[in-house]
Design an enzyme around this catalytic site. Structure first.
Site: not given
Ligand code: PEP
Length: 249
Positions: A10-12, A96, A98, A167, A173, A211, A232-233
């Site tokens: 997930n590049w956000k 998601h 966010e 999640e 994040g 994470s 994500g990251g």
């Molecule tokens: C996400 O945005 O779905 C996510 C899991 O982010 P991160 O890996 O950065 O925690």
């Protein structure tokens, strides 16, 4: 589980034409023939670019980060499931945290989005998870079951076509990952809920997200009910993402 694992990035709201090209070049040259399914979810304006970059690849699929709950019409700014399908989108994140937090998406809206995605032949990746406060109050199970139950309720017999992503909001994040045992115990709850809804629950993939990185992926992915990762990251760094893909083999 017998199903192939899925690792989705997930590049956000990150990237630009040049950076996407570099990242995709690095991913495509390093991914080889992975044992798991792999997908990237760029921001909507870049779906066409990434689709083009992926054209020759049968290894990495295209995903979107959101879809409209509506079919079409006067919904300025929304992107419909059929539009996503036009661009070769195979997966779509729905709900998601966010979006639940910043856009106020409700369980019912998320369930509608899932329905739209399924109707367009797109596999929804349904995100559920509790906040830190909810965990501290012992509400984790209640929250994730409530979020998933709205999706099950509205999507009935199609439910075996979804992917679920657990999640924990406090892990997204933050660099604070759920322990493998913490994650597995919630995944087992979700699996049981899916089993009560369909006899196909064994083939529904339940991803962990929060994470996940190159260092902790293998241990998380070794849990019996963790069928992949939503990243994500670490999905923005080709080497890290590829290490996670390798850990899912
Ligand atoms: C996400 O945005 O779905 C996510 C899991 O982010 P991160 O890996 O950065 O925690």
């Amino acid at each position: 589980m017998n199903t192939k694992k899925l690792i989705a990035g997930n590049w956000k709201m990150n990237g630009c034409l040049a950076a996407n090209q570099t990242l995709m070049h690095e991913l495509l040259s390093g991914v080889g023939q992975p044992a798991c399914d792999v997908a990237v979810c760029p921001p909507a304006p870049y779906l066409a670019q990434v689709r083009q970059l992926l054209a020759a690849s049968r290894v990495i699929d295209l995903g979107a980060q959101d879809v409209s709950q509506h079919e079409g019409g006067a919904f300025t700014g929304d992107v419909s499931a059929t539009m996503l399908r036009d661009f070769g989108v195979r997966y779509c994140l729905c709900g998601h945290s966010e979006r639940r937090l910043h856009q106020g998406e409700t369980d019912v809206q998320v369930a509608l989005k899932v329905k739209r995605a399924l109707a367009a032949g797109i596999t929804p990746i349904v995100c559920v998870g509790e906040t830190l406060r909810e965990r501290e109050e012992g509400m984790t199970e209640f929250i994730v079951k409530r979020q998933l139950s709205a999706v099950i309720h509205l999507n009935g017999h199609c439910i075996s076509e979804i992917v679920v992503a657990y999640e924990p909001v406090w892990a997204i994040g933050t660099g604070q990952t759920a322990t493998p045992a913490q994650a597995q115990s919630v995944h087992a709850v979700l699996r049981a809920q899916l089993k009560a809804a369909t006899d196909q629950a064994g083939r529904i993939r339940i991803l962990y997200g929060g994470s996940m990185n190159a260092a902790n992926a293998a241990e998380l992915l070794a849990q019996p009910d963790i069928d992949g990762g939503l990243i994500g990251g670490a999905s923005l760094k080709a080497l890290d993402f590829l290490k996670i893909v390798a850990a899912a083999g």
